[in-house]
Design an enzyme around this catalytic site. Structure first.
Site, PDB file in Angstrom:
ATOM      1  N   HIS A 158      55.699   8.668 -23.385  1.00  0.00           N
ATOM      2  CA  HIS A 158      54.805   8.228 -24.465  1.00  0.00           C
ATOM      3  C   HIS A 158      55.574   7.829 -25.727  1.00  0.00           C
ATOM      4  CE1 HIS A 158      51.359   9.283 -22.128  1.00  0.00           C
ATOM      5  NE2 HIS A 158      51.607  10.585 -22.144  1.00  0.00           N
ATOM      6  N   HIS A 195      49.008  10.262 -16.931  1.00  0.00           N
ATOM      7  CA  HIS A 195      48.777   9.462 -18.130  1.00  0.00           C
ATOM      8  C   HIS A 195      49.621   8.185 -18.080  1.00  0.00           C
ATOM      9  CE1 HIS A 195      48.111  13.728 -19.468  1.00  0.00           C
ATOM     10  NE2 HIS A 195      46.994  13.182 -19.902  1.00  0.00           N
TER      11      HIS A 195
END
Length: 340
Positions: A158, A195
């Protein structure tokens, strides 16, 4: 298979996590290291410590402004009267324009995408050695190893070039892929975390020299929400070099493996001779985030499918949170890969 880890990665010990307006204990706990270490050893991995390649490979993807922020912000934060124990942003720019705040609070908002990446006393050191762990894994493959496992913690996918988020500070998988590319190899990144790897996508989105592929829970109603949709294909020279394969919440083994075939076909058609697997184990049916429903045997099938690419493989640890089966799921992936 060799595994890489440095004890300094234990030093990141985040406390703060906000979900749905509620402050909770952070799921990205140091205890993950112990569970993952046990899982890697059960798969027959021998652990080695990473070498220190310096800041160069990190700064190849992360701006010096951002590195300066990460390196110094905790010390600066402690000088604020009444500041908390962790650096947590409370304001974010609507648009990240050319202006750059001087204050620690403003810079935290500029360089931290959300409240899920608190910075504490040990964060810089742990993140640095997590990146070095991935770099050493890349160097092992460049030297001829067929496969390696990098126990990177904190995780990385991320993290953008100048932005932390979602438990991540340096983009370990991206750093490894860039290191492999500069060694003369053709690298693809395959992200199997629950994710979307939004930071990885952002770093390579306008590039055609590293392929990025991500299989993940549909972000329409799942973190990171703003990235990871199927129509995001890249831009400029990178058009067609980014593939997102979002899945419905609760997708299980068989449907996932069918989607993985599509991802692996794209890696093969890129002509990759090495794949960096951003290995999230949080697609597990019993993971606290409850996004997908992969079983422990399903992870072995994922590992075996990746092995059938027939190219060198670096597994870089991403998510996978505290549950009884965390270590077993890692064992399943690695043994599935080696037994294919």
């Amino acid at each position: 298979m060799k595994a890489i880890f440095d004890d300094r990665q234990w030093r990141h010990d985040p406390k703060h996590f906000m979900a749905n307006g509620v402050i909770k204990p952070c799921p990205e706990q140091p205890e993950r290291i112990a569970r993952l270490t046990d899982g890697a050893k059960a798969a027959g991995c021998d652990f080695v410590a990473p070498k220190d390649a310096g800041l160069g490979p990190i700064a190849a993807l992360h701006s010096p402004e951002y590195v300066t922020f990460l390196r110094n912000i905790y010390t600066r934060w402690q000088r604020i009267d009444g500041a908390g124990d962790e650096v947590i942003p409370n304001v974010h720019p609507a648009n990240r324009s050319d202006s750059y705040p001087k204050s620690a609070v403003g810079q935290a908002g500029y360089h931290q995408a959300d409240t899920a990446c608190p910075i504490g006393a040990g964060t810089w050191e742990a993140a640095y050695w997590s990146a070095q762990t991935a770099i050493t894994g890349a160097d092992m493959l460049a030297a001829g190893e067929l496969a390696a496992y990098a126990l990177c913690r904190p995780p990385g996918h991320h993290a953008f070039g100048d932005l932390a988020g979602g438990f991540c500070f340096f983009n370990n998988a991206g750093i490894a892929a860039e290191r492999l590319r500069t060694s003369g190899m053709r690298a693809a990144i395959l992200d199997v975390d629950v994710h979307h790897g939004n930071g990885t996508q952002g770093i390579f989105y306008d590039r055609d020299d590293v392929l990025t592929v991500s299989i993940h829970a549909d972000p329409a109603r799942f973190y990171p929400f703003f990235w990871g949709h199927a129509d995001e294909r890249g831009t400029g020279r990178g058009t067609g070099y980014n593939l997102n394969l979002p899945l419905e919440r609760g997708t299980g083994d068989d449907a996932y493996l069918k989607t993985l075939d599509t991802a692996l076909e794209r890696v093969a058609n890129f002509g990759a001779d090495v794949v960096v697997v951003a290995l999230g184990l949080d697609a597990y049916e019993g993971d606290p985030f409850q996004g997908l429903a992969i079983t422990t045997p399903g992870f072995a099938r994922i590992g075996a499918a990746i092995a059938r690419l027939g190219i060198q493989t670096l597994f870089v640890q991403e998510g996978g949170y505290l549950c009884q089966e965390l270590g077993q799921n890692l064992t399943s992936v690695l043994t599935g890969y080696e037994g294919a």
